[in-house]
Design an enzyme around this catalytic site. Structure first.
Site, PDB file in Angstrom:
ATOM      1  N   GLN A   1       0.849  -1.192   0.000  1.00 50.92           N
ATOM      2  CA  GLN A   1       0.000   0.000   0.000  1.00 50.92           C
ATOM      3  C   GLN A   1       0.889   1.248   0.000  1.00 50.92           C
ATOM      4  O   GLN A   1       1.719   1.442   0.906  1.00 50.92           O
ATOM      5  CB  GLN A   1      -0.967   0.035   1.199  1.00 50.92           C
ATOM      6  CG  GLN A   1      -2.105   1.035   1.044  1.00 50.92           C
ATOM      7  CD  GLN A   1      -3.060   0.691  -0.110  1.00 50.92           C
ATOM      8  OE1 GLN A   1      -3.036  -0.399  -0.667  1.00 50.92           O
ATOM      9  NE2 GLN A   1      -3.903   1.642  -0.489  1.00 50.92           N
ATOM     10  N   LEU A   2       0.705   2.014  -1.042  1.00 49.81           N
ATOM     11  CA  LEU A   2       1.549   3.200  -1.230  1.00 49.81           C
ATOM     12  C   LEU A   2       1.565   4.067   0.028  1.00 49.81           C
ATOM     13  O   LEU A   2       0.511   4.473   0.512  1.00 49.81           O
ATOM     14  CB  LEU A   2       1.027   4.021  -2.412  1.00 49.81           C
ATOM     15  CG  LEU A   2       1.864   5.251  -2.767  1.00 49.81           C
ATOM     16  CD1 LEU A   2       3.182   4.840  -3.400  1.00 49.81           C
ATOM     17  CD2 LEU A   2       1.093   6.193  -3.678  1.00 49.81           C
ATOM     18  N   HIS A   3       2.747   4.324   0.546  1.00 48.10           N
ATOM     19  CA  HIS A   3       2.832   5.179   1.728  1.00 48.10           C
ATOM     20  C   HIS A   3       4.033   6.101   1.650  1.00 48.10           C
ATOM     21  O   HIS A   3       5.111   5.719   1.196  1.00 48.10           O
ATOM     22  CB  HIS A   3       2.866   4.345   3.019  1.00 48.10           C
ATOM     23  CG  HIS A   3       3.935   3.300   3.064  1.00 48.10           C
ATOM     24  ND1 HIS A   3       3.837   2.083   2.407  1.00 48.10           N
ATOM     25  CD2 HIS A   3       5.144   3.292   3.698  1.00 48.10           C
ATOM     26  CE1 HIS A   3       4.922   1.376   2.652  1.00 48.10           C
ATOM     27  NE2 HIS A   3       5.738   2.077   3.418  1.00 48.10           N
ATOM     28  N   LEU A   4       3.800   7.317   2.099  1.00 47.21           N
ATOM     29  CA  LEU A   4       4.832   8.360   2.082  1.00 47.21           C
ATOM     30  C   LEU A   4       5.401   8.484   3.495  1.00 47.21           C
ATOM     31  O   LEU A   4       4.641   8.593   4.464  1.00 47.21           O
ATOM     32  CB  LEU A   4       4.172   9.682   1.659  1.00 47.21           C
ATOM     33  CG  LEU A   4       5.003  10.948   1.744  1.00 47.21           C
ATOM     34  CD1 LEU A   4       6.143  10.918   0.735  1.00 47.21           C
ATOM     35  CD2 LEU A   4       4.118  12.178   1.492  1.00 47.21           C
TER      36      LEU A   4
END
Length: 791
Positions: free
Chosen positions: A686-689
């Site tokens: 899951q794309l996370h910054l």
DNA sequence: GTTCTAGAAC
DNA sequence: GTTCTAGAAC
């Protein structure tokens, strides 16, 4: 012999390129009946250059006269200059001596003049790189006394570190005929012995020997110190002469195919025309003689033709990457194929391969139709590469259309099973079904689709003549192609030997890349493995039981328990191999689970903010005083590799949310400095910054991977990701995991440290300013940048 | 991603 | 003997 003899020559003119000098040098060389050599030593202070040079000068047992040209001493008390060194080198060569250049020569530019001088005077130029661990050089440089160049004590550490950051590994393309890398004292002794035993008329084989890494930064310090490491490197580094094989005063036994001709040491076969009919026939005969076909990759130039990449640069990259690859793996054959006998790319590659003395039985060019290599050309090869398009669709003309046409519908189906799309610089292996005519007729078992850079404005991903980026992508593309090919061959050998992973013999026993091969193999066979690696299907029992502050727990198998991951799992399988080729273990699903079902975790104070689009979460294992994640809630957006132009508004909002939280933290503690970015290849789905303060003061930061994932290019600044997607439509996530194994360097002053505790004690006190690139484009957020617009 | 642990490094 | 890393398991 006078160790500083190189500086003693006087009246000869400085190096020039006049034709007269050329002819003169050639005549002199003939007169002497031998081949002089310039050995350019490459290494920081403390790496042992002077010791090396002295040992060669003093220990020469074979009658070759040597001179050491040392920049530290050539100035007679004053600081010496490169010009003085060049003149002394030129003088010594004209006196008939071979020369050791004792100066750091860490950058290409610093070496270039010596290479040029050698070429002008028709002598071989070697590089000997003293690639010792930074900490060894530092400790020697710091503790030495009475150094000729007066570099010792505290300032030495600073100088060594600074120099190592600028280091550019010597390449054959610079003009060296031979490059030898010494990684420890044992290697150095071998190299000294080699030069000591080199008689006046001997030559050493061309090529690269003992090189471990090409990057500007050395790999992990501890790796250098491992026993036995270097011996495995030696084994795989091609033909070489060791002391035991060469006796003083005797000609060195050169490998059979090596022959000194016109001053160039070159495999004889390469001297022949590679593109003529005879040449094709010769290789065809060879391939009938054993199972070489199963170890042969035929590939077209993937960047020229429709992709309009500059031919000269493309040919450099093909030759470089092929040479590197062949050096790593024995017994593998690469064939560059083009339809036309007049093909410019073939002739350039042929010429450059010849210059680099690449073994032409293992890398050659072939004129013919890549879909009819066996039936029309007699060349057996079980793997062919396709210059694919990003959609992995048939058509479009050229090689792509030809291969899809020849292979029939089954290739199209097989490709769809493996991947939907291809990013520039990557490749995907497609096993060719046995019903395919290409399989039945030509014996092709695999097609590797590969997508290079594009310089054609009419095609997607147009690079607008950005050759810096284009060359990088092209290298990645060929490396990916070759490594995928190695995986296939290894799989084949494993099968032949009746057990998986037993194919090492195909690569000449132990190889420095054994571990790499294993990894590549697992990548190559990912499709098969995926099913085995899938998280267990959930039971009703497992559907409950989130632990740890009611947060999704990395170790709790219940993370696999919802239906969504399974749907996504099917998607992963479908896309496996390329764009979404990552398999997520059960422990990697926590962020995904949270993003899909934040309501389940509402009673935790780890969640700072939730909206339809984003979740802001305190990292459960923060790697700094402040470390939060901005998680996208978009299903299917697992990592940076999935991000496309349509996600730009989301990325910008993630960035803004990150900036907002950084600013909140700055209100509490104005001394903090934040960086916002993505991991190239995240561990968690899951794309996370990441929004992370740059103190890295945390007990959860425990190992090299932790550190390097935030302090190397593996960490992609959010501003850069956004810009890249704006310009190119996707982000280049460096999949090179070697970057995580690099040695530990301070993120501020870039000094090297031997282990995590020492690094941590250093960063706790380091007050250096951040590297200049981080000071640009608001990559850092601090109290002083707080009021600036950060998007 | 973390934890655990064998074994290398010190 | 203690510290540290790296790889396997989860």
């Amino acid at each position: 012999m006078n160790p500083d003899g190189g500086g003693s020559s006087s009246s000869s003119p400085p190096p020039s390129t006049s034709l007269g000098a050329d002819a003169d040098a050639e005549a002199k060389e003939e007169e002497r009946g031998g081949k002089q050599v310039v050995v350019v030593l490459v290494g920081p202070p403390g790496s042992g250059k002077s010791t090396f040079a002295d040992a060669v000068v003093a220990g020469s047992t074979a009658g070759r006269p040597w001179a050491r040209v040392c920049q530290d001493t050539i100035g007679n008390g004053k600081a010496g200059t490169k010009i003085q060194c060049l003149k002394a080198t030129s003088d010594a060569l004209k006196e008939g001596r071979s020369v050791l250049i004792d100066r750091c020569n860490l950058e290409r530019e610093q070496r270039a003049d010596f290479v040029k001088l050698g070429s002008t005077l028709h002598v071989d130029v070697h590089a000997v790189a003293l690639d010792l661990p930074a900490k060894v050089c530092i400790s020697r440089a710091v503790s030495r006394k009475g150094h000729e160049g007066n570099l010792q004590g505290g300032k030495a550490a600073l100088v060594v570190n600074r120099m190592l950051q600028k280091k550019e590994t010597p390449l054959l393309t610079e003009g060296f005929s031979r490059i030898m890398s010494c990684n420890d004292d044992g290697d150095i002794k071998k190299a000294v012995d080699l030069y000591n035993a080199l008689g006046p008329s001997d030559s050493l084989p061309s090529g690269i020997f003992g090189q471990k890494s090409k990057g500007p930064v050395q790999v992990g310090i501890m790796k250098f110190l491992k026993k036995g490491d270097t011996s495995s490197v030696e084994k795989s580094s091609g033909p070489k002469i060791t002391l035991s094989e060469s006796k003083p005063g005797q000609q060195n036994p050169l490998p059979k195919h090596e022959k000194v001709e016109d001053g160039i040491t070159c495999p004889v076969e390469v001297e022949k025309g590679l593109n003529d009919k005879n040449e094709n026939e010769e290789h065809a005969k060879e391939s009938d003689s054993d199972d070489v076909g199963s170890r042969t990759l035929a590939f077209p130039s993937i960047s020229t033709a429709d992709f309009q990449f500059d031919l000269d640069r493309a040919s450099d990259i093909i030759v470089d990457t092929a040479a590197d690859f062949l050096q790593k793996f024995d017994n593998i054959r690469l064939v560059l194929v083009d339809l036309s006998k007049k093909s410019k790319i073939l002739s350039l590659v042929k010429e450059k391969a010849s210059k680099k003395s690449i073994d032409c039985s293992r890398f050659f060019t072939f004129v013919g139709d890549i879909t009819q290599l066996y039936t029309k050309g007699g060349l057996q090869c079980s793997v062919i590469a396709n210059a694919a398009n990003w959609r992995l669709k048939p058509g479009g003309g050229g090689v792509n259309a030809a291969i899809f046409n020849a292979a029939g519908e089954s290739l199209h189906h097989a490709t769809k099973k493996c991947a939907d799309a291809l990013r520039p610089g990557t490749s995907v292996v497609v096993p060719l079904p046995s019903i395919s005519p290409l399989h039945q007729r030509e014996g092709v078992t695999h097609v590797i689709h590969v997508l290079g850079p594009n310089m054609n404005p009419m095609r997607p991903d147009y690079l607008k003549n950005d050759y810096i980026k284009g060359s990088k992508i092209l290298r990645e593309a060929y490396n990916s192609l070759f490594e995928n090919f190695a995986s296939i061959v290894q799989g084949h050998m494993g099968k032949q030997n009746g057990k998986s992973g037993a194919g090492m013999s195909a690569f000449g026993g132990t190889s420095p890349n054994d571990t790499k091969m294993k990894r590549e193999d697992s990548h190559g066979s990912e499709r098969m493995k995926k099913h085995k690696m899938l998280p267990p299907i959930m039971t009703a029992k497992q559907q409950h039981g989130c632990t740890k502050a009611n947060m999704p727990n990395y170790h709790d198998k219940s993370m696999t328990s919802s239906a969504a991951p399974n749907q996504a799992r099917e998607r992963d399988i479908k896309k496996s191999g390329v764009v979404t080729n990552k398999t997520w273990g059960s422990w990697a699903q926590a962020l995904y689970e949270l993003a899909m079902h934040p309501e389940k975790y509402k009673n935790t104070d780890s969640i700072l903010e939730t909206s339809d689009e984003l979740i802001v979460l305190k990292d459960l294992y923060p790697k700094a005083k402040k470390h939060v994640l901005v998680i996208s809630r978009t299903d299917g957006l697992d990592s940076l590799a999935d991000v496309r132009k349509e996600h730009l508004p989301l990325l910008r909002r993630m960035h803004s949310a990150g900036v907002k939280w950084a600013q909140k933290f700055l209100e509490e503690d104005a001394s903090l400095v934040f960086r916002l970015g993505y991991h190239s290849v995240p561990s968690m789905r899951q794309l996370h910054l990441h929004i992370i303060s740059q103190d890295f003061d945390s007990t959860s930061l425990k190992n090299k991977k932790h550190w390097n994932s935030f302090s190397t290019p593996f960490f992609r600044d959010s501003v850069d990701v956004i810009e890249e997607i704006e310009q190119h439509g996707s982000a280049t996530a460096s999949s090179d995991e070697k970057i995580l194994a690099m040695e530990l360097r301070c993120h501020r002053c870039r000094s090297a440290h031997p282990n995590i505790p020492k690094l941590k004690s250093h960063i706790a006190n380091c007050k250096s300013s951040f590297p200049s690139h981080l000071l640009q484009k608001n990559r850092l957020i601090s109290s002083s940048t707080m009021h600036m617009d950060c998007t």
